[in-house]
Structures are given as structure tokens and as C-alpha cells.
Design a protein around this motif. Sequence first.
Motif, PDB file in Angstrom:
ATOM      1  N   ALA A 144       0.799  -1.223   0.000  1.00  0.00           N
ATOM      2  CA  ALA A 144       0.000   0.000   0.000  1.00  0.00           C
ATOM      3  C   ALA A 144       0.830   1.272   0.000  1.00  0.00           C
ATOM      4  CB  ALA A 144      -0.951   0.001   1.203  1.00  0.00           C
ATOM      5  N   GLU A 145       1.992   1.259   0.641  1.00  0.00           N
ATOM      6  CA  GLU A 145       2.695   2.511   0.899  1.00  0.00           C
ATOM      7  C   GLU A 145       4.169   2.235   1.176  1.00  0.00           C
ATOM      8  OE1 GLU A 145       2.639   6.707   1.421  1.00  0.00           O
ATOM      9  OE2 GLU A 145       0.976   5.395   0.881  1.00  0.00           O
ATOM     10  N   PRO A 146       5.086   3.116   0.748  1.00  0.00           N
ATOM     11  CA  PRO A 146       6.475   2.976   1.187  1.00  0.00           C
ATOM     12  C   PRO A 146       6.554   3.189   2.701  1.00  0.00           C
ATOM     13  CG  PRO A 146       6.272   4.550  -0.624  1.00  0.00           C
ATOM     14  CD  PRO A 146       4.895   4.286  -0.141  1.00  0.00           C
ATOM     15  N   MET A 147       7.316   2.351   3.365  1.00  0.00           N
ATOM     16  CA  MET A 147       7.413   2.470   4.825  1.00  0.00           C
ATOM     17  C   MET A 147       8.695   1.817   5.304  1.00  0.00           C
ATOM     18  SD  MET A 147       4.777   1.121   7.766  1.00  0.00           S
ATOM     19  CE  MET A 147       5.319   1.008   9.472  1.00  0.00           C
ATOM     20  N   ALA A 148       9.345   2.459   6.281  1.00  0.00           N
ATOM     21  CA  ALA A 148      10.531   1.888   6.925  1.00  0.00           C
ATOM     22  C   ALA A 148      10.496   2.217   8.402  1.00  0.00           C
ATOM     23  CB  ALA A 148      11.812   2.425   6.297  1.00  0.00           C
ATOM     24  N   VAL A 149      10.864   1.239   9.209  1.00  0.00           N
ATOM     25  CA  VAL A 149      10.980   1.406  10.659  1.00  0.00           C
ATOM     26  C   VAL A 149      12.388   0.999  11.057  1.00  0.00           C
ATOM     27  CG1 VAL A 149      10.140   0.691  12.933  1.00  0.00           C
ATOM     28  CG2 VAL A 149       8.539   0.900  11.018  1.00  0.00           C
ATOM     29  N   GLY A 150      13.076   1.852  11.791  1.00  0.00           N
ATOM     30  CA  GLY A 150      14.381   1.522  12.350  1.00  0.00           C
ATOM     31  C   GLY A 150      14.284   1.451  13.858  1.00  0.00           C
ATOM     32  N   LEU A 151      14.811   0.405  14.449  1.00  0.00           N
ATOM     33  CA  LEU A 151      14.805   0.235  15.898  1.00  0.00           C
ATOM     34  C   LEU A 151      16.201  -0.161  16.363  1.00  0.00           C
ATOM     35  CD1 LEU A 151      11.531  -1.882  16.435  1.00  0.00           C
ATOM     36  CD2 LEU A 151      11.778   0.593  16.731  1.00  0.00           C
ATOM     37  N   VAL A 152      16.668   0.454  17.423  1.00  0.00           N
ATOM     38  CA  VAL A 152      17.865  -0.020  18.117  1.00  0.00           C
ATOM     39  C   VAL A 152      17.388  -0.777  19.332  1.00  0.00           C
ATOM     40  CG1 VAL A 152      19.975   0.601  19.329  1.00  0.00           C
ATOM     41  CG2 VAL A 152      19.301   1.874  17.282  1.00  0.00           C
ATOM     42  N   ILE A 153      17.656  -2.080  19.333  1.00  0.00           N
ATOM     43  CA  ILE A 153      17.182  -2.981  20.378  1.00  0.00           C
ATOM     44  C   ILE A 153      18.372  -3.438  21.209  1.00  0.00           C
ATOM     45  CG2 ILE A 153      16.034  -5.193  20.813  1.00  0.00           C
ATOM     46  CD1 ILE A 153      14.583  -4.805  18.153  1.00  0.00           C
ATOM     47  N   ALA A 154      18.201  -3.426  22.526  1.00  0.00           N
ATOM     48  CA  ALA A 154      19.307  -3.776  23.420  1.00  0.00           C
ATOM     49  C   ALA A 154      18.779  -4.585  24.596  1.00  0.00           C
ATOM     50  CB  ALA A 154      19.998  -2.506  23.932  1.00  0.00           C
ATOM     51  N   PRO A 155      19.663  -5.336  25.281  1.00  0.00           N
ATOM     52  CA  PRO A 155      19.246  -6.012  26.510  1.00  0.00           C
ATOM     53  C   PRO A 155      18.727  -4.992  27.525  1.00  0.00           C
ATOM     54  CG  PRO A 155      21.367  -6.847  25.764  1.00  0.00           C
ATOM     55  CD  PRO A 155      21.061  -5.653  24.915  1.00  0.00           C
ATOM     56  N   ALA A 156      17.682  -5.366  28.249  1.00  0.00           N
ATOM     57  CA  ALA A 156      17.048  -4.444  29.189  1.00  0.00           C
ATOM     58  C   ALA A 156      17.997  -4.090  30.330  1.00  0.00           C
ATOM     59  CB  ALA A 156      15.772  -5.063  29.748  1.00  0.00           C
TER      60      ALA A 156
ATOM     61  N   ASP B  26      -7.456   4.432   8.663  1.00  0.00           N
ATOM     62  CA  ASP B  26      -6.394   4.600   7.666  1.00  0.00           C
ATOM     63  C   ASP B  26      -5.075   3.992   8.147  1.00  0.00           C
ATOM     64  OD1 ASP B  26      -8.134   5.892   5.975  1.00  0.00           O
ATOM     65  OD2 ASP B  26      -7.582   7.902   6.644  1.00  0.00           O
ATOM     66  N   TRP B  27      -4.760   4.145   9.425  1.00  0.00           N
ATOM     67  CA  TRP B  27      -3.572   3.494   9.977  1.00  0.00           C
ATOM     68  C   TRP B  27      -3.737   1.982   9.974  1.00  0.00           C
ATOM     69  CZ3 TRP B  27       1.010   5.472  10.459  1.00  0.00           C
ATOM     70  CH2 TRP B  27       1.195   6.830  10.707  1.00  0.00           C
ATOM     71  N   GLU B  28      -4.966   1.507  10.224  1.00  0.00           N
ATOM     72  CA  GLU B  28      -5.209   0.069  10.194  1.00  0.00           C
ATOM     73  C   GLU B  28      -5.035  -0.486   8.787  1.00  0.00           C
ATOM     74  OE1 GLU B  28      -6.271  -3.867  11.174  1.00  0.00           O
ATOM     75  OE2 GLU B  28      -5.358  -2.212  12.257  1.00  0.00           O
ATOM     76  N   ARG B  29      -5.471   0.260   7.778  1.00  0.00           N
ATOM     77  CA  ARG B  29      -5.249  -0.181   6.395  1.00  0.00           C
ATOM     78  C   ARG B  29      -3.762  -0.247   6.082  1.00  0.00           C
ATOM     79  NH1 ARG B  29     -10.224   2.471   5.297  1.00  0.00           N
ATOM     80  NH2 ARG B  29      -9.231   4.520   5.140  1.00  0.00           N
ATOM     81  N   MET B  30      -2.986   0.668   6.639  1.00  0.00           N
ATOM     82  CA  MET B  30      -1.545   0.635   6.432  1.00  0.00           C
ATOM     83  C   MET B  30      -0.923  -0.557   7.142  1.00  0.00           C
ATOM     84  SD  MET B  30       1.061   3.841   6.776  1.00  0.00           S
ATOM     85  CE  MET B  30       2.788   3.695   6.303  1.00  0.00           C
ATOM     86  N   ARG B  31      -1.425  -0.870   8.329  1.00  0.00           N
ATOM     87  CA  ARG B  31      -0.923  -2.046   9.053  1.00  0.00           C
ATOM     88  C   ARG B  31      -1.159  -3.311   8.235  1.00  0.00           C
ATOM     89  NH1 ARG B  31      -2.380  -6.358  12.045  1.00  0.00           N
ATOM     90  NH2 ARG B  31      -4.601  -5.994  11.681  1.00  0.00           N
ATOM     91  N   ARG B  32      -2.331  -3.407   7.622  1.00  0.00           N
ATOM     92  CA  ARG B  32      -2.667  -4.594   6.855  1.00  0.00           C
ATOM     93  C   ARG B  32      -2.045  -4.594   5.464  1.00  0.00           C
ATOM     94  NH1 ARG B  32      -7.060  -7.675   8.488  1.00  0.00           N
ATOM     95  NH2 ARG B  32      -8.072  -7.004  10.413  1.00  0.00           N
ATOM     96  N   GLY B  33      -1.838  -3.402   4.895  1.00  0.00           N
ATOM     97  CA  GLY B  33      -1.425  -3.310   3.507  1.00  0.00           C
ATOM     98  C   GLY B  33       0.061  -3.221   3.267  1.00  0.00           C
ATOM     99  N   VAL B  34       0.873  -3.072   4.345  1.00  0.00           N
ATOM    100  CA  VAL B  34       2.330  -3.009   4.221  1.00  0.00           C
ATOM    101  C   VAL B  34       2.925  -4.030   5.194  1.00  0.00           C
ATOM    102  CG1 VAL B  34       4.364  -1.522   4.298  1.00  0.00           C
ATOM    103  CG2 VAL B  34       2.126  -0.530   3.778  1.00  0.00           C
TER     104      VAL B  34
END
Length: 276
Positions: free
Chosen positions: A184-196, A223-231
Motif C-alpha cells: 500500500a505505501e512505502p514504509m521503513a521502521v528503524g529500531l535499536v534494540i538492546a538487553p534491558a 487509515d492506519w489500520e489499512r496501512m498495518r494490513r497493507g504493508v
Amino acid sequence: MNLSIRGIGFVGAALADWTEAAAALRDGDAPGHMPLAELGRALKADRLPRTERRRAGKSTRLAMTACWEAVESAGLDPATLPMVFASSTGDTEVLTQSCASLAEPERMISPIRFHNSVHNAASGYWSIAVGAREPATAIAAHHETAAVGLLEAAMQATLGNQPVLLAVYDLPFPEPMCRAEPIAEPMAVGLVIAPAQAGDVHRVTLGMAEGNGPVEGVLGHPDWERMRRGVPAGRLLPLLDAIARGESRQLHLVMDGTEGLEVNYQVNNATQHHDR
């Protein structure tokens, strides 16, 4: 696995960064739309060496833009971070162009297109840009890519006892391939994940659940739900929504017919208020 999210980056829905996306999620604003033709102007590639900057496609630039924001917000040296790059399809423009070339009588594909068609191209460009010598993992798992990428990054952070950079990104196919695999849409998520650690604001506990488990998190705004499902990368939106709202939440990411990924997000309100 007990982890924390140290940094977040976001590109998509005509939103330039995580600050804009968090405000839109928190305030219930509708996401926008960014046509592929306009996407290049919104992406950062200025930190790549000149040669790589000319060669990098939109998919690579999309992932790198989210990564820059995530590592900068975490305050870490990107060269020190192992990385997991997860995309359901990779560089869709290059793949479409390559398929079109193979349909021609000459069947000629340019070296640069072939170079960018491999699934680890984005992580390679990132490694060059930041001078990284840490391991890089490239993942594709269709609609379950976000869950598999998050699980892989979490395992690497836990086993290595160090922060790990995760990029989850998707780019729509141009015509005619988009009819076979719509995104549905271009999308990128970046996360820095570390031990708690004690005092972490954003804590996440991950675990496996047998069966399909509870229903995946659904977003209140249609609209956000459509993005969740569509990407495919949009499967992380319920987690981002919880972070944006400062609400502890238990989420479920479907992985296959036999198991899923349980994501228990907890916000440390005392630390969050202190930071403010």
C-alpha cells in the motif's frame, strides 16, 4: 527475552520522521500518502560515498533514512552495531526492471541493477556508509517479515549482550508487478534494540506462543489500520502506536500456522517523566 528500545526511526505515510509519526499516532491524525515518484526527495543518502550515492535505489535509501534516525536517537556509533535488515520484497523497482529486461529478446540486465537486486544490498550500503564491520543479516518472510526480523534482532541482542540495529522496510512495486504483490505505501521502521537495563523507558518482553494466539493488534484509526494490513512493515505499527501513546500493551505478531510472537511492551512512566 527482556529487551529495551533505545532508538526509533520512521519513514512513511508522507511523514518525514518518528517525531511526526508519533504525533500523528498519538493525536489520531490520518496518515498521508507519498507517491513513488516523490519518495526520492524525502530520503537521505548524503552520507553515502559519491559512487554508492549514485547507485543506491529507493529501497536502500528508505531503509537508511530510518536507520540514521534510530541510531542518532539512541546516541550510539552505528559502526559498532550488528544489523538486521528485513524486507518482504527488497528493491521492488529494480526487480520490476530486471523482469522486464528478461522479457526482452536480448535479456540484458545492467550490472548496477543486478548489484541492487540482491536482498542484502541495503545492509551493504549501510555498512559502507558507517564503516561497519559487524555482522549483517538480511531477512525476507513475506507478510511475516516484521515478526521474523524483530525476533532475529532480539535473539542477537540477547545472545551477544549488545545493541542491535533492526530495519524493517517495504517499497511498493511499480506497474505491472504491483497487481500481483500489492504494497500500500512505502514504509521503513528503524529500531535499536538492546538487553534491558534498569531505568529503560521502553521495555519489551518477547516470547513464542503456540497456535495463532490472540488477534493481532488493531489500530483505532481506519487509515492506519489499512496501512498495518497493507504493508508488511506495517505489522510493527501497533507497537509504535503504544510507544507514541505511552501505553503498556500486549501484542501478538503472527508468524505461521503453528506459532506467533508475543510482544509485551511496558513503558517506564517514572523514567519517562524524569526525562521530560
